[in-house]
Design an enzyme around this catalytic site. Structure first.
Site, PDB file in Angstrom:
ATOM      1  N   SER A 116      11.281  39.183 -63.053  1.00  0.00           N
ATOM      2  CA  SER A 116      10.671  37.892 -62.687  1.00  0.00           C
ATOM      3  C   SER A 116       9.159  37.928 -62.809  1.00  0.00           C
ATOM      4  CB  SER A 116      10.987  37.541 -61.225  1.00  0.00           C
ATOM      5  OG  SER A 116      12.336  37.296 -61.073  1.00  0.00           O
ATOM      6  N   HIS A 123      12.452  33.280 -66.155  1.00  0.00           N
ATOM      7  CA  HIS A 123      13.229  34.132 -67.054  1.00  0.00           C
ATOM      8  C   HIS A 123      13.544  33.328 -68.312  1.00  0.00           C
ATOM      9  CE1 HIS A 123      14.355  37.524 -64.351  1.00  0.00           C
ATOM     10  NE2 HIS A 123      14.115  36.631 -63.419  1.00  0.00           N
ATOM     11  N   HIS A 131      21.885  37.872 -63.711  1.00  0.00           N
ATOM     12  CA  HIS A 131      22.043  38.276 -62.314  1.00  0.00           C
ATOM     13  C   HIS A 131      23.467  38.025 -61.841  1.00  0.00           C
ATOM     14  CE1 HIS A 131      17.695  37.383 -62.689  1.00  0.00           C
ATOM     15  NE2 HIS A 131      17.561  38.390 -61.859  1.00  0.00           N
ATOM     16  N   TYR A 190      24.086  36.981 -58.818  1.00  0.00           N
ATOM     17  CA  TYR A 190      24.074  35.777 -57.973  1.00  0.00           C
ATOM     18  C   TYR A 190      24.166  34.481 -58.775  1.00  0.00           C
ATOM     19  CZ  TYR A 190      19.029  35.657 -58.994  1.00  0.00           C
ATOM     20  OH  TYR A 190      17.817  35.643 -59.628  1.00  0.00           O
ATOM     21  N   GLU A 191      24.000  34.584 -60.094  1.00  0.00           N
ATOM     22  CA  GLU A 191      24.162  33.375 -60.917  1.00  0.00           C
ATOM     23  C   GLU A 191      25.639  33.086 -61.180  1.00  0.00           C
ATOM     24  OE1 GLU A 191      20.761  33.244 -64.147  1.00  0.00           O
ATOM     25  OE2 GLU A 191      21.340  35.305 -63.758  1.00  0.00           O
ATOM     26  N   SER A 245      18.641  42.756 -58.453  1.00  0.00           N
ATOM     27  CA  SER A 245      18.958  43.014 -59.870  1.00  0.00           C
ATOM     28  C   SER A 245      18.970  44.512 -60.137  1.00  0.00           C
ATOM     29  CB  SER A 245      17.909  42.336 -60.765  1.00  0.00           C
ATOM     30  OG  SER A 245      16.651  42.968 -60.608  1.00  0.00           O
ATOM     31  N   ASN A 285       6.193  41.024 -52.422  1.00  0.00           N
ATOM     32  CA  ASN A 285       6.078  40.515 -51.050  1.00  0.00           C
ATOM     33  C   ASN A 285       6.576  41.595 -50.111  1.00  0.00           C
ATOM     34  OD1 ASN A 285       8.770  39.629 -52.435  1.00  0.00           O
ATOM     35  ND2 ASN A 285       9.252  39.747 -50.249  1.00  0.00           N
ATOM     36  N   HIS A 319      10.153  32.116 -53.435  1.00  0.00           N
ATOM     37  CA  HIS A 319      10.102  32.526 -54.842  1.00  0.00           C
ATOM     38  C   HIS A 319       8.704  32.305 -55.429  1.00  0.00           C
ATOM     39  CE1 HIS A 319      11.741  33.617 -58.689  1.00  0.00           C
ATOM     40  NE2 HIS A 319      11.516  32.440 -59.230  1.00  0.00           N
TER      41      HIS A 319
HETATM   42  N1  HPA Z   1      14.229  40.534 -51.365  1.00  0.00           N
HETATM   43  C1  HPA Z   1      15.090  40.519 -52.399  1.00  0.00           C
HETATM   44  N2  HPA Z   1      14.709  40.315 -53.647  1.00  0.00           N
HETATM   45  C2  HPA Z   1      13.401  40.137 -53.882  1.00  0.00           C
HETATM   46  C3  HPA Z   1      12.452  40.139 -52.861  1.00  0.00           C
HETATM   47  C4  HPA Z   1      12.891  40.348 -51.530  1.00  0.00           C
HETATM   48  O1  HPA Z   1      12.115  40.375 -50.554  1.00  0.00           O
HETATM   49  N3  HPA Z   1      11.244  39.927 -53.451  1.00  0.00           N
HETATM   50  C5  HPA Z   1      11.467  39.798 -54.780  1.00  0.00           C
HETATM   51  N4  HPA Z   1      12.776  39.924 -55.052  1.00  0.00           N
END
Ligand code: HPA
Length: 268
Positions: A29, A60, A82, A84-85, A211, A234, A246
């Site tokens: 990402s 993406h 992914h 989750y998709e 991922s 983060n 995001h």
């Molecule tokens: N958790 C899961 N996936 C992520 C995170 C997170 O804090 N940051 C970027 N992708």
């Protein structure tokens, strides 16, 4: 997975490219811009390749970019698939098998991840030393593709130890600070709860994401050596007193893309 599926996809691509790539790079990402740095570029959209699903996540692009970086023939995946998709297990392994069948020997996987290790800070690059598959999925479930690898693949050097060490040295040499750690995959798409993050920390995780693990399992299955780099975008949930989104992930990866680019280019 059936070898015919892999061959159908890789033959489509082989007909379209002139050079055989040695290294595959999966861009996470916000890190997709590295593909713009390639010379003699040839783009093949996932949607044109037989058997591949189309990628949907913002940030993406959804294509293979073939070309040269540092005089080396490489293929970059600008966008990945992914779990989750709603993608099928096989779809997570297929791009790796396609790249194997085209000729890559090494794979650099990158991702955006939340920092679980409290000594990390957003913007850090983490060399992945190992992973914990906490997503409850596995891309190798189903009939084994014997042509790609064994039913029970060894994962004891999943992220090649020599290449981890080499990557650290290269980072040192070009003056890019890196940290090392364990990547934990959760299925997503929600970010984790603070309690889950505490658990991940107790289990020995340093970073968390949605991922990479399926691709690394598939790469190990077919004997491709792997280097993994997480961009800590983060701090994971509950570490700082603020919600996750995001946008922050994309903003941080955007900020580090220069040092990320320098590191990956030097590794190549
Ligand atoms: N958790 C899961 N996936 C992520 C995170 C997170 O804090 N940051 C970027 N992708």
């Amino acid at each position: 997975m059936n070898i015919k599926t892999v061959e159908e996809s890789s033959n489509y691509i082989k007909e379209k490219i002139q050079q055989t790539p040695e290294v595959g790079i999966i861009l996470g990402s916000g890190l997709g811009e590295l593909a713009d740095k390639l010379s003699e570029k040839k783009i093949i959209k996932y949607s044109d390749v037989p058997n591949l699903p189309t990628s949907t996540v913002k940030g993406h692009a959804g294509q293979f970019v073939f070309g040269k970086l540092n005089e080396k023939n490489v293929v970059m995946m600008q966008g990945r698939f992914h779990y989750y998709e709603g993608n099928k297990m096989e779809s997570l392994a297929l791009p790796i098998y396609i790249m194997k069948s085209i000729g890559i020997k090494k794979l650099i996987v990158t991702n955006a991840a939340g920092g679980v290790n409290t000594s990390f800070k957003p913007g850090d690059l983490m060399i992945i030393e190992d992973h914990i598959n906490f997503a409850g999925i596995n891309p190798l479930i189903g009939k084994n593709c014997d042509e790609m690898g064994p039913r029970f693949p060894d994962m004891s050097n999943a992220y090649d130890k020599d290449m981890v060490e080499e990557t650290r040295k290269i980072a040192d040499k070009i003056g890019v600070d890196v940290v090392k750690g364990i990547y934990v995959m959760m299925s997503g798409p929600n970010y984790e709860t603070p309690a889950e993050i505490k658990m991940i920390r107790l289990l020995g995780g340093d970073a968390v994401g949605m991922s990479t693990v399926p691709e690394v399992i598939a790469a190990n299955h077919c004997s491709i050596k792997v280097i993994g780099i997480s961009c800590i975008t983060n701090m994971a949930a509950g570490i700082l007193d603020k919600p996750l989104d995001h946008k922050e992930v994309m903003e941080t990866s955007n900020k580090v893309k220069d040092k990320f680019t320098r590191l990956v280019t030097a590794i190549i």
